[in-house]
Design a protein around this motif. Structure first.
Motif, PDB file in Angstrom:
ATOM      1  N   UNK A  49       0.998  -1.124  -0.133  1.00  0.00           N
ATOM      2  CA  UNK A  49       0.018  -0.079  -0.064  1.00  0.00           C
ATOM      3  C   UNK A  49       0.815   1.092  -0.025  1.00  0.00           C
ATOM      4  N   UNK A  50       0.847   1.970  -1.065  1.00  0.00           N
ATOM      5  CA  UNK A  50       1.609   3.080  -1.049  1.00  0.00           C
ATOM      6  C   UNK A  50       1.164   4.400  -1.918  1.00  0.00           C
ATOM      7  N   UNK A  51       1.886   5.392  -1.884  1.00  0.00           N
ATOM      8  CA  UNK A  51       1.356   6.944  -2.769  1.00  0.00           C
ATOM      9  C   UNK A  51       2.465   6.824  -3.677  1.00  0.00           C
ATOM     10  N   UNK A  52       2.161   7.208  -5.064  1.00  0.00           N
ATOM     11  CA  UNK A  52       3.155   7.169  -5.980  1.00  0.00           C
ATOM     12  C   UNK A  52       3.067   8.712  -6.809  1.00  0.00           C
ATOM     13  N   UNK A  53       4.116   9.119  -7.492  1.00  0.00           N
ATOM     14  CA  UNK A  53       3.745  10.356  -8.011  1.00  0.00           C
ATOM     15  C   UNK A  53       2.822  10.316  -9.147  1.00  0.00           C
ATOM     16  N   UNK A  54       2.037  11.373  -9.331  1.00  0.00           N
ATOM     17  CA  UNK A  54       1.128  11.403 -10.455  1.00  0.00           C
ATOM     18  C   UNK A  54       1.054  12.604 -11.199  1.00  0.00           C
ATOM     19  N   UNK A  55      -0.102  13.382 -11.310  1.00  0.00           N
ATOM     20  CA  UNK A  55      -0.093  14.733 -12.088  1.00  0.00           C
ATOM     21  C   UNK A  55      -0.356  15.763 -11.283  1.00  0.00           C
ATOM     22  N   UNK A  56       0.189  17.041 -11.511  1.00  0.00           N
ATOM     23  CA  UNK A  56      -0.154  18.063 -10.778  1.00  0.00           C
ATOM     24  C   UNK A  56      -1.488  18.436 -11.207  1.00  0.00           C
ATOM     25  N   UNK A  57      -2.590  18.802 -10.550  1.00  0.00           N
ATOM     26  CA  UNK A  57      -3.824  19.398 -10.855  1.00  0.00           C
ATOM     27  C   UNK A  57      -3.682  20.916 -11.457  1.00  0.00           C
TER      28      UNK A  57
END
Length: 198
Positions: A156-164
């Motif tokens: 369970x982790x958080x990854x880089x995505x897109x800046x809103x």
């Protein structure tokens, strides 16, 4: 949202933002859960900050310390799951040790593993799949056994995505009995995203 992003856990440094800023920085990041069925993930599109000791709506208000809230006093980047009306909710522990602050993830936009998500949570209307804090955990397969996990490593982790492009803010939802805290503008969401909770 840009597709084909590489799902790698964000480093410890990401979680060192002050809680209100972290609640904004999390928007556009990808929440990832790996299970035996495979990997499901979604772009975070709505969050709520809870400022611990001084925030009447927070589980750590008045430095309340119970078996349930103990993880809030740990280092930033840990998972605080709790039940409300039998729905599991996921929070990101924030702030320094012994300061019981966190960010609730309120909604995500489905990204990978959508078939598994629909199997766990069959919906007639696709935007209802993950448009609320209890909906997204059910769809992603996040449950109370995830309590206390580090969000900096699988499963369970958080990854880089897109800046809103644009972020809106306003009062938090469902905390009417928390005095003046019910009006604090500590809820943040990606403007115009259809998966933001209603």
């Amino acid at each position: 949202m840009k597709q084909d992003l590489h799902l790698t856990p964000l480093p410890d440094a990401f979680y060192q933002y002050p809680t209100l800023q972290l609640a904004e920085e999390l928007l556009g990041c990808i929440l990832v859960k790996q299970t035996e069925e495979g990997t499901s993930s979604g772009f975070i599109v709505e969050t709520e900050a809870y400022l611990g000791n001084a925030d009447r709506a927070a589980h750590g208000f008045g430095n309340r310390r119970t078996k349930r809230t103990e993880i809030l006093y740990a280092e930033a980047g840990m998972t605080y799951t709790h039940l409300i009306h039998n729905h599991c909710l996921i929070n990101v522990v924030s702030a320094e040790r012994e300061v019981p602050e966190s960010v609730l993830i309120r909604a995500v936009e489905p990204y990978t593993g959508v078939e598994q998500m629909l199997a766990r949570r069959p919906v007639k209307k696709f935007q209802n799949l993950t448009s609320g804090p209890g909906k997204l955990t059910q769809a992603l397969g996040i449950n109370m056994s995830d309590y206390g996990r580090s969000l900096k490593e699988p499963p369970l982790f958080i990854a880089e995505g897109n800046k809103p492009e644009k972020i809106n803010s306003g009062p938090r939802i469902g905390i009417d009995n928390s005095g003046e805290a019910k009006d604090y503008p500590y809820r943040f969401w990606v403007a115009g995203n259809k998966f933001v909770s209603k």
